[in-house]
Design a protein around this motif. Structure first.
Motif, PDB file in Angstrom:
ATOM      1  N   GLU A  61      69.507  41.443  16.682  1.00 40.88           N
ATOM      2  CA  GLU A  61      69.967  40.146  16.312  1.00 40.88           C
ATOM      3  C   GLU A  61      71.379  40.094  16.099  1.00 40.88           C
ATOM      4  OE1 GLU A  61      68.980  37.272  12.556  1.00 40.88           O
ATOM      5  OE2 GLU A  61      68.192  39.075  12.455  1.00 40.88           O
ATOM      6  N   THR A  64      72.963  39.749  19.690  1.00 45.47           N
ATOM      7  CA  THR A  64      72.586  38.284  20.368  1.00 45.47           C
ATOM      8  C   THR A  64      73.565  37.383  19.748  1.00 45.47           C
ATOM      9  OG1 THR A  64      70.793  37.876  18.838  1.00 45.47           O
ATOM     10  CG2 THR A  64      70.294  38.675  21.133  1.00 45.47           C
ATOM     11  N   CYS A 118      67.549  34.152  13.862  1.00 42.35           N
ATOM     12  CA  CYS A 118      67.454  34.780  15.219  1.00 42.35           C
ATOM     13  C   CYS A 118      66.782  34.079  16.394  1.00 42.35           C
ATOM     14  CB  CYS A 118      66.692  36.150  14.916  1.00 42.35           C
ATOM     15  SG  CYS A 118      66.397  37.348  16.061  1.00 42.35           S
ATOM     16  N   LYS A 119      65.768  33.237  15.911  1.00 38.09           N
ATOM     17  CA  LYS A 119      64.999  32.532  16.881  1.00 38.09           C
ATOM     18  C   LYS A 119      66.148  31.312  17.410  1.00 38.09           C
ATOM     19  CE  LYS A 119      61.029  29.521  17.480  1.00 38.09           C
ATOM     20  NZ  LYS A 119      59.779  29.376  16.647  1.00 38.09           N
ATOM     21  N   ASN A 122      68.627  33.137  19.796  1.00 41.06           N
ATOM     22  CA  ASN A 122      68.081  33.724  21.027  1.00 41.06           C
ATOM     23  C   ASN A 122      68.050  32.412  22.006  1.00 41.06           C
ATOM     24  OD1 ASN A 122      67.860  36.336  20.264  1.00 41.06           O
ATOM     25  ND2 ASN A 122      65.616  36.068  19.837  1.00 41.06           N
ATOM     26  N   CYS A 125      71.227  31.333  23.346  1.00 39.34           N
ATOM     27  CA  CYS A 125      71.671  32.336  24.427  1.00 39.34           C
ATOM     28  C   CYS A 125      70.879  32.025  25.760  1.00 39.34           C
ATOM     29  CB  CYS A 125      71.379  33.715  23.953  1.00 39.34           C
ATOM     30  SG  CYS A 125      72.468  34.494  22.853  1.00 39.34           S
ATOM     31  N   LYS A 126      69.626  31.572  25.780  1.00 33.91           N
ATOM     32  CA  LYS A 126      69.000  31.335  26.833  1.00 33.91           C
ATOM     33  C   LYS A 126      69.501  30.175  27.341  1.00 33.91           C
ATOM     34  CE  LYS A 126      64.227  29.902  28.387  1.00 33.91           C
ATOM     35  NZ  LYS A 126      63.057  29.256  28.007  1.00 33.91           N
ATOM     36  N   PHE A 136      65.301  36.763  27.393  1.00 36.90           N
ATOM     37  CA  PHE A 136      64.791  35.901  26.269  1.00 36.90           C
ATOM     38  C   PHE A 136      63.559  36.275  25.805  1.00 36.90           C
ATOM     39  CE2 PHE A 136      62.541  32.224  24.614  1.00 36.90           C
ATOM     40  CZ  PHE A 136      63.081  31.966  23.509  1.00 36.90           C
ATOM     41  N   CYS A 139      63.594  39.431  23.730  1.00 41.97           N
ATOM     42  CA  CYS A 139      64.270  39.324  22.569  1.00 41.97           C
ATOM     43  C   CYS A 139      63.362  38.726  21.636  1.00 41.97           C
ATOM     44  CB  CYS A 139      65.248  38.478  22.824  1.00 41.97           C
ATOM     45  SG  CYS A 139      66.908  39.404  23.382  1.00 41.97           S
ATOM     46  N   GLU A 140      62.672  37.549  22.186  1.00 44.32           N
ATOM     47  CA  GLU A 140      61.357  37.051  21.418  1.00 44.32           C
ATOM     48  C   GLU A 140      60.344  37.955  20.752  1.00 44.32           C
ATOM     49  OE1 GLU A 140      61.252  33.366  19.898  1.00 44.32           O
ATOM     50  OE2 GLU A 140      63.246  34.442  19.750  1.00 44.32           O
ATOM     51  N   ARG A 143      61.793  39.816  18.048  1.00 46.63           N
ATOM     52  CA  ARG A 143      61.861  39.127  16.815  1.00 46.63           C
ATOM     53  C   ARG A 143      60.464  39.063  16.228  1.00 46.63           C
ATOM     54  NH1 ARG A 143      60.657  34.354  15.390  1.00 46.63           N
ATOM     55  NH2 ARG A 143      60.124  33.443  17.520  1.00 46.63           N
TER      56      ARG A 143
END
Length: 186
Positions: A61, A64, A118-119, A122, A125-126, A136, A139-140, A143
């Protein structure tokens, strides 16, 4: 202390010193947990792997978040968020819970704060192509794995955490760390 110095040198491209030092401390804790987990009984291993998953998820987290900040420093603007309705005027009241309204709609750019979820980090970032769609997804997944700590949101009893879970989360941390390092050097 020698290991911590080596870790700090590996992460020297992370400019907020406090964040870098916290990452080093967290990574040092993970190393101790990994080394210790192999020598304990099966039930205790689950606790070690859960701790590794939570700590590594926390690191991810932060990484990112730093990646998104780096993207902004290089001139990228945060994506637009949801529509906001300004000055709503009721045209017709349908019932006590529903109205038809007229308003001025406006979309503002999202904001990045230290408490941005965090969601959302992410997703941004995508959207800014700082991470690939596949990274992505990874990362999800991390998470979601880390969110199993929120006991009220679980629909089943989570009793086991496996070595493979910890390894997966750590592999995603390394991937994002590599992306962040490349971004810092560009």
């Amino acid at each position: 202390m020698k290991d911590a110095d080596a870790l700090e040198q590996r992460l020297v491209f992370i400019k907020p010193v406090i964040v870098r030092q916290n990452l080093v401390v967290t990574l040092s804790h993970i190393i101790v947990l990994v080394k210790t987990a192999d020598g304990v009984n099966k039930k205790a291993k689950h606790a070690y792997y859960k701790s590794i998953l939570l700590l590594a998820g926390s690191m991810l987290e932060a990484l990112t978040h730093l990646l998104l900040k780096a993207g902004m420093k290089s001139g990228q603007k945060l994506p637009y968020g949801d529509w906001e309705c300004k000055e709503p005027k009721i045209i017709r009241k349908l019932n006590s819970n529903k109205d038809i309204v007229w308003c001025h709609r406006k979309r503002c750019r999202q904001k990045l704060t230290n408490i941005t979820t965090c969601k959302n980090v992410n997703k941004m970032c995508k959207e800014l192509s700082l991470i690939t769609p596949s990274l992505f997804d990874e990362c999800e997944k991390v998470r979601e794995m880390r969110n199993r700590v929120h006991l009220m949101g679980l629909s089943t009893v989570v009793r086991t955490y496996k070595k493979e879970d910890a390894e997966y989360v750590l592999s995603v941390v390394v991937k994002v760390l590599d992306v962040l390092e490349k971004k810092a050097k560009s």
